[in-house]
Design a protein around this motif. Structure first.
Motif, PDB file in Angstrom:
ATOM      1  N   LYS A  26      52.466  34.260  54.968  1.00 23.08           N
ATOM      2  CA  LYS A  26      51.080  34.616  55.767  1.00 23.08           C
ATOM      3  C   LYS A  26      50.393  35.473  55.598  1.00 23.08           C
ATOM      4  O   LYS A  26      51.034  35.820  56.066  1.00 23.08           O
ATOM      5  CB  LYS A  26      50.881  33.236  56.375  1.00 23.08           C
ATOM      6  N   LEU A  27      49.132  35.665  54.951  1.00 24.18           N
ATOM      7  CA  LEU A  27      48.393  37.177  55.987  1.00 24.18           C
ATOM      8  C   LEU A  27      48.232  37.347  57.483  1.00 24.18           C
ATOM      9  O   LEU A  27      48.038  36.018  57.602  1.00 24.18           O
ATOM     10  CB  LEU A  27      47.253  37.410  55.019  1.00 24.18           C
ATOM     11  N   ASP A  28      48.953  37.379  58.143  1.00 26.75           N
ATOM     12  CA  ASP A  28      48.349  37.092  59.752  1.00 26.75           C
ATOM     13  C   ASP A  28      47.746  38.534  60.182  1.00 26.75           C
ATOM     14  O   ASP A  28      48.264  38.222  61.749  1.00 26.75           O
ATOM     15  CB  ASP A  28      49.746  36.563  60.061  1.00 26.75           C
ATOM     16  N   THR A  29      47.656  39.625  59.565  1.00 23.53           N
ATOM     17  CA  THR A  29      47.037  40.976  59.857  1.00 23.53           C
ATOM     18  C   THR A  29      46.100  41.039  59.823  1.00 23.53           C
ATOM     19  O   THR A  29      45.402  41.163  57.904  1.00 23.53           O
ATOM     20  CB  THR A  29      48.013  41.843  60.275  1.00 23.53           C
ATOM     21  N   ASP A  30      44.904  41.986  59.799  1.00 24.79           N
ATOM     22  CA  ASP A  30      43.863  41.980  60.021  1.00 24.79           C
ATOM     23  C   ASP A  30      44.232  43.594  58.144  1.00 24.79           C
ATOM     24  O   ASP A  30      44.860  44.485  58.913  1.00 24.79           O
ATOM     25  CB  ASP A  30      42.457  43.036  60.307  1.00 24.79           C
ATOM     26  N   ILE A  31      43.238  43.530  57.289  1.00 27.59           N
ATOM     27  CA  ILE A  31      43.803  44.740  56.385  1.00 27.59           C
ATOM     28  C   ILE A  31      42.512  45.442  55.591  1.00 27.59           C
ATOM     29  O   ILE A  31      41.154  44.562  55.942  1.00 27.59           O
ATOM     30  CB  ILE A  31      44.770  43.733  55.086  1.00 27.59           C
ATOM     31  N   THR A  32      42.600  46.149  55.067  1.00 24.26           N
ATOM     32  CA  THR A  32      41.024  46.679  54.570  1.00 24.26           C
ATOM     33  C   THR A  32      41.613  46.670  52.848  1.00 24.26           C
ATOM     34  O   THR A  32      42.930  47.442  52.558  1.00 24.26           O
ATOM     35  CB  THR A  32      41.565  48.097  55.094  1.00 24.26           C
ATOM     36  N   THR A  33      40.515  46.971  52.201  1.00 24.99           N
ATOM     37  CA  THR A  33      40.646  46.679  50.836  1.00 24.99           C
ATOM     38  C   THR A  33      39.584  46.962  49.558  1.00 24.99           C
ATOM     39  O   THR A  33      38.821  46.653  50.183  1.00 24.99           O
ATOM     40  CB  THR A  33      41.856  45.505  50.674  1.00 24.99           C
ATOM     41  N   ASP A  34      39.846  46.951  49.112  1.00 25.77           N
ATOM     42  CA  ASP A  34      37.852  47.365  47.671  1.00 25.77           C
ATOM     43  C   ASP A  34      37.964  46.420  47.735  1.00 25.77           C
ATOM     44  O   ASP A  34      37.449  45.845  47.239  1.00 25.77           O
ATOM     45  CB  ASP A  34      38.982  48.824  47.089  1.00 25.77           C
ATOM     46  N   VAL A  35      38.812  45.066  46.918  1.00 29.55           N
ATOM     47  CA  VAL A  35      38.154  44.342  46.033  1.00 29.55           C
ATOM     48  C   VAL A  35      39.426  43.328  46.608  1.00 29.55           C
ATOM     49  O   VAL A  35      40.657  43.217  46.751  1.00 29.55           O
ATOM     50  CB  VAL A  35      39.092  44.306  45.033  1.00 29.55           C
ATOM     51  N   LEU A  36      39.221  42.005  46.792  1.00 31.72           N
ATOM     52  CA  LEU A  36      39.647  40.622  47.589  1.00 31.72           C
ATOM     53  C   LEU A  36      39.791  39.418  45.636  1.00 31.72           C
ATOM     54  O   LEU A  36      38.613  39.477  45.926  1.00 31.72           O
ATOM     55  CB  LEU A  36      39.314  40.052  48.874  1.00 31.72           C
ATOM     56  N   ILE A  37      40.709  39.098  45.790  1.00 33.68           N
ATOM     57  CA  ILE A  37      41.131  38.465  44.528  1.00 33.68           C
ATOM     58  C   ILE A  37      40.945  36.810  45.367  1.00 33.68           C
ATOM     59  O   ILE A  37      42.386  36.751  46.840  1.00 33.68           O
ATOM     60  CB  ILE A  37      41.869  38.587  43.426  1.00 33.68           C
ATOM     61  N   VAL A  38      40.573  36.298  45.616  1.00 30.77           N
ATOM     62  CA  VAL A  38      41.388  34.580  45.692  1.00 30.77           C
ATOM     63  C   VAL A  38      41.754  33.220  44.383  1.00 30.77           C
ATOM     64  O   VAL A  38      40.755  33.545  43.918  1.00 30.77           O
ATOM     65  CB  VAL A  38      40.009  33.843  46.219  1.00 30.77           C
ATOM     66  N   GLY A  39      42.800  33.748  44.651  1.00 28.54           N
ATOM     67  CA  GLY A  39      43.558  32.584  43.518  1.00 28.54           C
ATOM     68  C   GLY A  39      44.348  33.017  42.676  1.00 28.54           C
ATOM     69  O   GLY A  39      44.337  34.686  42.464  1.00 28.54           O
ATOM     70  N   GLY A  40      45.800  32.828  43.249  1.00 29.96           N
ATOM     71  CA  GLY A  40      46.869  33.351  42.815  1.00 29.96           C
ATOM     72  C   GLY A  40      47.556  32.304  40.670  1.00 29.96           C
ATOM     73  O   GLY A  40      48.764  31.910  40.841  1.00 29.96           O
ATOM     74  N   GLY A  41      46.413  32.503  40.749  1.00 32.21           N
ATOM     75  CA  GLY A  41      46.429  31.599  38.799  1.00 32.21           C
ATOM     76  C   GLY A  41      46.896  32.929  37.932  1.00 32.21           C
ATOM     77  O   GLY A  41      46.732  34.116  38.369  1.00 32.21           O
ATOM     78  N   ILE A  42      46.922  32.498  36.966  1.00 40.13           N
ATOM     79  CA  ILE A  42      47.122  34.026  35.991  1.00 40.13           C
ATOM     80  C   ILE A  42      45.412  34.458  35.850  1.00 40.13           C
ATOM     81  O   ILE A  42      45.898  36.010  36.105  1.00 40.13           O
ATOM     82  CB  ILE A  42      47.347  33.132  34.327  1.00 40.13           C
ATOM     83  N   THR A  43      44.101  34.016  36.011  1.00 46.14           N
ATOM     84  CA  THR A  43      42.909  34.988  35.965  1.00 46.14           C
ATOM     85  C   THR A  43      43.400  35.984  37.520  1.00 46.14           C
ATOM     86  O   THR A  43      42.776  37.137  36.352  1.00 46.14           O
ATOM     87  CB  THR A  43      41.676  34.000  35.804  1.00 46.14           C
ATOM     88  N   GLY A  44      43.271  35.311  38.352  1.00 41.05           N
ATOM     89  CA  GLY A  44      43.568  35.638  39.183  1.00 41.05           C
ATOM     90  C   GLY A  44      44.775  37.247  39.301  1.00 41.05           C
ATOM     91  O   GLY A  44      45.129  38.468  40.391  1.00 41.05           O
TER      92      GLY A  44
END
Length: 139
Positions: free
Chosen positions: A27-45
């Motif tokens: 589980k993500l339990d810290t703050d992170i910095t990212t350019d793009v956040l993708i929600v969903g771990g299916g084939i499209t994500g």
């Protein structure tokens, strides 16, 4: 007797999933910095994250459950641009040109899959089969 069989899966499991072990992630339990956040771990994500990362974009992909277990995980794994009823609706609601754009996008997606399989030497039983869709022939 009204006993439920608890050995049965909650959903029918496609054949292709039975031979695979899917990775799990903490589980993500810290703050992170990212350019793009993708929600969903299916084939499209996953594909979107891969293509963006390949271009040097810092990508984070999150999934509320297990990857590849939602819509993607319960498909036949058939790759097709033959969506007769969708084309009929697109033609009726948006015209032939928009339906043609939808078809071309699907064709590009199928080519991307084939290219990735070849580029990464993925062991994949990808077999091309002929199909006929009368709606496509009306475009």
């Amino acid at each position: 007797m009204n006993e439920k069989n608890t050995d049965l899966p909650r959903f029918p499991e496609p054949y292709w999933r039975s031979a695979l072990t899917f990775p799990s992630f903490s589980k993500l339990d810290t703050d992170i910095t990212t350019d793009v956040l993708i929600v969903g771990g299916g084939i499209t994500g996953i594909t979107s994250a891969y293509l963006l990362a390949k271009q040097g974009v810092k990508v984070t992909l999150i999934e509320s459950g297990e990857i590849l277990t939602g819509t993607t995980g319960h498909t036949t794994a058939k790759i097709t641009g033959e969506h007769g009823l969708i084309y009929d609706r697109l033609i009726t609601d948006h015209g032939k040109e928009k339906a043609k754009l939808y078809y071309e996008a699907n064709a590009d997606g199928m080519k991307l899959i084939k290219d990735l399989v070849e580029e990464h030497s993925i062991e994949f039983n990808l077999t091309a089969k002929d199909a006929y869709d009368p709606f496509l022939h009306s475009l």
